[in-house]
Motif scaffolding. Structure first.
Motif, short mmCIF file in Angstrom:
data_model
loop_
_atom_site.label_atom_id
_atom_site.label_comp_id
_atom_site.label_asym_id
_atom_site.label_seq_id
_atom_site.Cartn_x
_atom_site.Cartn_y
_atom_site.Cartn_z
N LYS A 173 0.75 -1.38 0.26
CA LYS A 173 0.05 0.49 -0.08
C LYS A 173 0.82 1.38 -0.13
CE LYS A 173 -3.66 -0.06 2.82
NZ LYS A 173 -4.35 -0.31 3.92
N THR A 174 2.25 1.42 0.94
CA THR A 174 2.56 2.48 0.67
C THR A 174 4.47 1.47 1.13
OG1 THR A 174 2.94 2.25 3.32
CG2 THR A 174 1.57 3.98 1.84
N GLY A 175 5.06 2.11 0.67
CA GLY A 175 6.68 2.05 1.01
C GLY A 175 7.26 0.91 -0.32
N ARG A 176 8.25 0.25 0.07
CA ARG A 176 9.43 -0.11 -1.01
C ARG A 176 8.84 -1.59 -0.65
NH1 ARG A 176 14.39 3.53 -0.64
NH2 ARG A 176 15.03 1.53 -2.27
N GLU A 177 9.21 -1.96 -1.72
CA GLU A 177 9.92 -3.54 -1.57
C GLU A 177 11.26 -3.58 -0.65
OE1 GLU A 177 9.45 -5.30 -5.33
OE2 GLU A 177 8.18 -5.90 -5.69
N ASP A 178 12.39 -3.37 -1.46
CA ASP A 178 13.16 -3.05 -0.57
C ASP A 178 13.49 -2.71 0.41
OD1 ASP A 178 13.46 -0.96 -1.08
OD2 ASP A 178 15.19 -1.29 -3.01
N GLY A 179 12.60 -2.35 1.33
CA GLY A 179 12.42 -1.45 3.10
C GLY A 179 11.58 -1.54 3.36
N GLU A 180 11.12 -0.73 4.34
CA GLU A 180 9.57 -0.67 4.97
C GLU A 180 8.42 -0.80 4.18
OE1 GLU A 180 9.54 -2.46 7.96
OE2 GLU A 180 11.68 -1.76 7.71
N ALA A 181 7.93 -1.78 4.30
CA ALA A 181 6.62 -1.45 3.50
C ALA A 181 5.10 -1.71 4.37
CB ALA A 181 6.63 -2.47 2.34
N VAL A 182 4.23 -0.85 4.39
CA VAL A 182 2.80 -1.12 4.64
C VAL A 182 2.26 -1.97 3.41
CG1 VAL A 182 1.06 0.14 5.68
CG2 VAL A 182 3.09 0.65 6.24
N PRO A 183 1.60 -3.46 3.59
CA PRO A 183 1.01 -3.92 2.93
C PRO A 183 -0.51 -3.60 3.52
CG PRO A 183 1.38 -5.70 4.24
CD PRO A 183 2.27 -3.57 4.78
N TYR A 184 -1.24 -3.66 2.25
CA TYR A 184 -2.65 -4.75 2.09
C TYR A 184 -3.10 -5.29 3.63
CZ TYR A 184 -3.81 -1.02 -1.48
OH TYR A 184 -3.95 -0.04 -2.04
N ASP A 185 -4.13 -5.86 3.46
CA ASP A 185 -4.60 -6.62 4.45
C ASP A 185 -5.20 -8.38 4.49
OD1 ASP A 185 -7.23 -6.32 3.81
OD2 ASP A 185 -7.26 -5.55 6.46
N ALA A 186 -5.19 -8.36 2.59
CA ALA A 186 -5.92 -9.47 1.89
C ALA A 186 -4.77 -9.58 1.06
CB ALA A 186 -6.87 -9.18 1.49
N GLY A 187 -4.30 -11.04 1.27
CA GLY A 187 -3.64 -11.63 0.02
C GLY A 187 -3.31 -12.96 -0.68
#
Length: 219
Positions: free
Chosen positions: A50-64
């Motif tokens: 959702k926000t952030g980077r793959e190679d850093g700190e990332a905030v994901p969505y809550d469904a996957g």
């Protein structure tokens, strides 16, 4: 509902059950994750960032979607090339302390379907008819032809099969992951397809006009 604690892999892409996802692993924390998964044979969770980077700190969505490793090859520089495949949709209950890779507690989505529900069957057939129309239009943009399709008759499998082919942004695909009920997923898919057909038909008409115009100039 029972929960499960698994490794998590936030990415810039949405993974659907049944589909393959190649991964290029270069971060040390994910190399640790891969090593442990290869030993345990366990699953990991793929979540759209959702926000952030793959190679850093990332905030994901809550469904996957959970995934399994089907193949792993080490290449020059210590990178790992993975072949993975999506398994089941899940909802993230909470993030847990890193190990050192992201880790979380999840619960699987309820995908029970009433096979005789007329609304589900109607929505299912609409999508089974509409998707081939969209696919033929999309392939026409590169002068390709669509073969006859053997689409699934299970609602969730149909959405999971069709969704990766849609020319929409990842957030739109994420909604197809997040929505839990079969009927709601089919309705959303139908809406996306209707919009795509309109836009793609306009592109095809413009493509043909340009193509025939160039032929006229040459002649």
């Amino acid at each position: 509902m029972a929960t499960l604690e698994i490794p998590l892999f936030p990415l810039r892409t949405v993974l659907f059950p049944g589909h393959e996802l190649p991964l290029n692993i270069f971060e040390e924390r994910y190399k640790v994750m891969v090593s442990e998964l290869l030993q345990s044979g366990g699953v990991f969770g793929v979540l759209l960032i959702k926000t952030g980077r793959e190679d850093g700190e990332a905030v994901p969505y809550d469904a996957g979607t959970t995934a399994v490793i089907e193949g792993c090859t080490e290449i020059e520089g210590g990178r790992l090339l993975l072949t993975t495949r999506g398994r089941d949709r899940f909802r993230l209950v909470r993030m847990l302390p890193a190990r050192p890779y992201p880790y979380g507690e999840i619960e699987f989505m309820n995908e029970m379907v009433d096979p005789v529900d007329p609304r589900i069957q109607s929505a299912l057939e609409i999508n089974r008819v509409t998707f081939p129309v969209y696919l033929r239009l999309a392939l026409a943009l590169s002068d390709q032809w669509a073969r006859s399709l053997d689409l699934p008759t299970d609602p969730h499998r149909l959405v999971n099969t069709v969704a990766p082919w849609l020319e929409v942004d990842e957030e739109a695909k994420q909604r197809l992951i997040e929505v839990e009920s079969a009927e709601s997923r089919l309705v959303l898919l139908a809406e996306l397809l209707d919009d795509l057909i309109v836009r793609t038909r306009e592109k095809v008409e413009a493509y043909h006009r340009g193509k025939f115009a160039s032929l006229s100039i040459v002649n």
